[in-house]
Write an enzyme that holds these catalytic residues in place. Sequence first.
Site, PDB file in Angstrom:
ATOM      1  N   ASP A 188       0.875  -1.162   0.000  1.00 44.93           N
ATOM      2  CA  ASP A 188       0.000   0.000   0.000  1.00 44.93           C
ATOM      3  C   ASP A 188       0.923   1.226   0.000  1.00 44.93           C
ATOM      4  O   ASP A 188       2.097   1.123   0.339  1.00 44.93           O
ATOM      5  CB  ASP A 188      -0.875  -0.034   1.262  1.00 44.93           C
ATOM      6  CG  ASP A 188      -1.804   1.164   1.354  1.00 44.93           C
ATOM      7  OD1 ASP A 188      -2.296   1.601   0.309  1.00 44.93           O
ATOM      8  OD2 ASP A 188      -2.010   1.671   2.463  1.00 44.93           O
TER       9      ASP A 188
ATOM     10  N   ASP B 146      -1.286  -0.948   5.840  1.00 43.57           N
ATOM     11  CA  ASP B 146      -1.568  -0.429   7.185  1.00 43.57           C
ATOM     12  C   ASP B 146      -2.917  -0.899   7.707  1.00 43.57           C
ATOM     13  O   ASP B 146      -3.383  -0.453   8.751  1.00 43.57           O
ATOM     14  CB  ASP B 146      -1.485   1.101   7.197  1.00 43.57           C
ATOM     15  CG  ASP B 146      -2.461   1.737   6.214  1.00 43.57           C
ATOM     16  OD1 ASP B 146      -3.217   0.993   5.568  1.00 43.57           O
ATOM     17  OD2 ASP B 146      -2.460   2.977   6.083  1.00 43.57           O
TER      18      ASP B 146
ATOM     19  N   ASP C 267      -6.864  -2.626   3.244  1.00 42.41           N
ATOM     20  CA  ASP C 267      -6.084  -3.740   2.724  1.00 42.41           C
ATOM     21  C   ASP C 267      -6.426  -5.074   3.374  1.00 42.41           C
ATOM     22  O   ASP C 267      -5.786  -6.074   3.084  1.00 42.41           O
ATOM     23  CB  ASP C 267      -4.582  -3.475   2.942  1.00 42.41           C
ATOM     24  CG  ASP C 267      -4.178  -2.092   2.514  1.00 42.41           C
ATOM     25  OD1 ASP C 267      -4.600  -1.693   1.433  1.00 42.41           O
ATOM     26  OD2 ASP C 267      -3.466  -1.404   3.275  1.00 42.41           O
TER      27      ASP C 267
END
Length: 1219
Positions: free
Chosen positions: A486, A851, A855
């Site tokens: 990410d 984080d 995700d």
Amino acid sequence: MEEKSKKDHRALLNQGEENELEVFGYQTQNLRRAFCLTGSVLTCGILPLLFYWRPHWRVWATCIPCPLEEADTVLLRTTDEFQRYVRKKVICLYLSTLKFSISKNPELPVVADPHSVINQAVLKPELKLRCIQVQKIRYVWDNLEKRFRKVGLLEDHHSCYDIHHMFGPGLTSEEQEVRRLVCGPNAIEVEIQPVWKLLVKQVLNPFYVFQVFTLTLWLSHGYIEYSVAIIILSIISIVLSVYDLRQQSVKLHNLVEDHNKVQVTITVKGKGLQKLDSRLLVPGDVLILPEKLSLPCDAVLIDGKCVVNEGMLTGESIPVTKMPLPHMENTMPWKSHSLEDYRKHILFCGTEVIQVQPSGQGPVRAVVLQTGYNTAKGDLVRSILYPRPLNFKLYSDAFKFIVFLACLGVVGFFYALGVYTYHGVSPRETASMALILFTTTVPPVLPAALTTGIMYAQKRLREKKIFCISPQRINMCGQINLVCFDKTGTLTEDGLDLWGTVPAADNCFQEGHNFASGRALPWGPLCAAMASCHSLILLDGTIQGDPLDLKMFEGTAWIMEDCNVECCKFRTSDSNIIIKPGPKASRSPVDAITILRQFPFSSSLQRMSVVAQLAGEDHFHVYMKGAPEMLAKFCRSETVPRNFPQELRSHTMQGFRVIALAHKALSMGKLSEVESLSRETVESELTFLGLLIMENRLKKETKPVLEELREACIKTVMITGDNLQTAITVAKNAEMIPQGSQVILVEANEPEEFVPASVTWHLVENQENGPGKNEIYINIGNSSVPPGEKGSSYHFAMSGKSYQVLFQHFNSLLPKILVNGTIFARMSPGQKSSLVEEFQKLNYYVGMCGDGANDCGALKMAHAGISLSEQEASVASPFTSKIANIKCVPHLIKEGRAALVSSFGVFKYLTMYGMIQFIGASLLYWHLQLFGNYQYLIQDVAITLMVCLTMSSTHAYPKLAPYRPAGQLLSPPLLLSVLLNTCFTCIVQICAFLCVKQQPWYCEVYRYSECFLDNQGNFSTNMSLEGNWTGNATLIPGSILSFESTTLWPITTINCVTVAFIFSKGKPFRKPIYTNYIFSFLLISALGLTVFILFSDFQDIYQGMEFIPTTTSWRVSILVAALIQFCVAFFVEDAILQNRELWLLIKKKFGFYSKSQYRNWQKKLAEDSNWPPTNRTDYAGEGKNGFYLNRGYESPEWIPRGKLEWGGQSTEQHFWTRL
């Protein structure tokens, strides 16, 4: 007829979903059950054990197939490659047990909703329904559709009108009771499994059952010491496993327990408000929402607004404003009406209501959508309880290897039977000795040794603040060759820093304001927009909300205050705060701004807007902010500067985050008119105000880590929700895209009326633009990637929208793009998960580091998901790093590689240890002899047990090698290693066995005791031993005392030590062997002890070890033979089998290539002179360029579940659980 019966016998559960299952109907037969009961008694419990390991065998044995409608037992089978079976009993629920009477008239519905599955499931006049419980979800039999359907949720087909009018007034108490019986309690219950149950599950593991059989046999032959050692080790291993499972169970139980104890208020039709326990909630109930409520279910907001903390779902503790479901008259399903934005109406289970804003027509209300394990939180907990199995070749190969060793043991069994029967030994002793040889090949210490290796790796990861909930994935980390990252909060810092503003006026950009100067932002429409166009709230005197909004608001130096009667004359349901200039703000003619209406930000819309009123004015203002490209579409063209694209590009290509702002004045002056405004009316004909420039700095660890991964030939990919151009620049700054590499922008478009779906390829080039500044632009000329810059020198970049179109219309093109795809921007959470799965289909071993915000799905989907967040949402991620930067990624890969190599080393060592003992014992069996207990004890405990428990403690090598360790146990180098070492062992032992017979002092001790005593004088040993051996002069078959065992024992023992050394290779995946101090000390001690026993002439040692003294020259010959074997084996292993260059040469010479999909694509594309395409457009269509229309695609967010084809055929569990 037979075909129809077959069709009725089978159905699909959760069709098209990830947890799709086949369900088969069966009826229990009492006669079959009686036969099975008899069989269980006759086999002394072996049959029930087989049924426990193979539940489908039990169903096939005790039941007959039947239509699902008549079944009392169902067999469920997963539709993935594992084909796992589960047996479930069909339960009948009777509505007649309720305290009130229910009409038995088939025409009258049981519940008010005529289309509810409950009405279709209840059989009348019996008033019963049939259901099954699968993975915590209840399914009822739908008599109309003839299939099992999920209950515990409101069906998706309801329109906005249905939800408001059918469920808005609340359910009657009778309907609540019916739904409670059918749907079950609204509780996410995680049972803390009793210790005895966990123990039974561990003990009934097939390998432990085999171990019990082996140890019982050895104990019966007096081999007590080693058996006790293995029993103690196994008990410790089982206790540790049970403790770990119990702790996880308790942790998960505590995580969800509070959710089940919430007191709520609901509306009951005809009775008004009622307080009750949240366990009693059912789908359709109307929930009254107070502040500070932890939601016990999923619900859709129907009246008022509220602010919730969705940290449990997203991993980010950012307040989110929820809007009520609109009143619409149409019959369109409510989710379809809201498109991708339907989540703004849903309050998810486990999230916390932190603020409510009543509409003025009563309290804030929501209709219960889903209860129990059907909720968002329930789904999260289920993903932990029932993890998705992953393929890993090591475990399936290990299983096959153990089966092979067991087969070898069977050969030894029949060999022993033949030899002992030929010599006329009693059947009982023959069977006993044959079974002992059978158990030699499969070492009982194997599971403990492999588990120990994982424990060492886990301990080292903990020291680096990386925590793991799925230890078996550590080995899998050693195979990772692609890592997805990410961007925000992972590669870059969490927060954004204000860089400046670029105001616009008179169709051109003006001089910008730089925040670094320390001057206050001057008052104007741009300042007003920044102060008011956000979703921030004031909670307990603290401003909370999205970090971007917070930073933007802080840049104005304005403040928020509670809105009360004294200070605010604009009291409305949508606003309870006012915005005022702060002490550091620039002078402003406006004393306050009040937000009257808010249209929240949506990732699909890429914008938000507010209707506000400035103090002292009678009219209203609209302020809007969003993605610059999107916002410009809603502005009057004459207000958008002509150089807008160039200005935007100049900032995004420097890695800045750019937000555009716009404004318009509303002519209306009544609050009631504002309340009825639609979003389409508000967001039109705006005036472009300018750009807000924000800086998102790279974390200092990002660049070195990406460089380390690149040097290790590990592909890195960025998956972000941010702007594509910003993502490309960040990737270049982080050197994820190395300098000099070409970036090709892939832009795909949905089909239009007469135009098929298309994909356009643009070459993004670098061009010097002033001193020290790189500007990136899209070249639309005829340039292409230079021929010399093919291969990995080009990188594809695309947006989530383009990925979606490619998946739908260009599915065969997708793999070609993915092998060189590096940037994926504006990706939704569902698209992130789908992309990870597509990479896995190409046989990549995928790591995902994020984080935890959006995700979570991708973290669970990846082979190794590493969360940098400690929020509850990240609980399902296999790995969690307490240090919030990507340094954890190379640490995990290094430890994974070390653990994988250690697992191979331990497995090879224990295989060789079994083979060494098997060959030695087989040779001794030829003369009806065997090794003594203490001879075995030194080999088994002092060497093997200690060595294999410390072999894995060697630390990982500090530098990542540019290649991975072998991932398959059945690969040629590993198989040859075992095979050649077995051959060397076999040759040396057979030669020693035959040579000792040729010695002048040799005699067959148990046959010729007189000869033995006569020859004692010829030995170069202490002559006083002669009189002490007379007691052993007459021996029976099965004897231990012999020249053969005296010769073979030192050879086999030294061999055990040397193979441990040979198989403990250090560099490039582990530190050198000498750094493992305990292991090195044990090897040296074991070797020293063996040589000492070989050359000692002590009577007590010889008697204890049951040896016969031999000449010194013969002992030297034994030592020399063992050392020669070591030298040959070491040379072959190190110079040939572990020689990577040699194997690559052999592969090239004989044309062997990797079977991995991505390798094949790379090879094909490297040979394709037309690839990569640049500055052209391709269209979807049957047969063109291999593209085709993917008809399985259904909606933008839902991606069909693919059957993964990488790796092997094993689950994430220990391989021996598959026996």
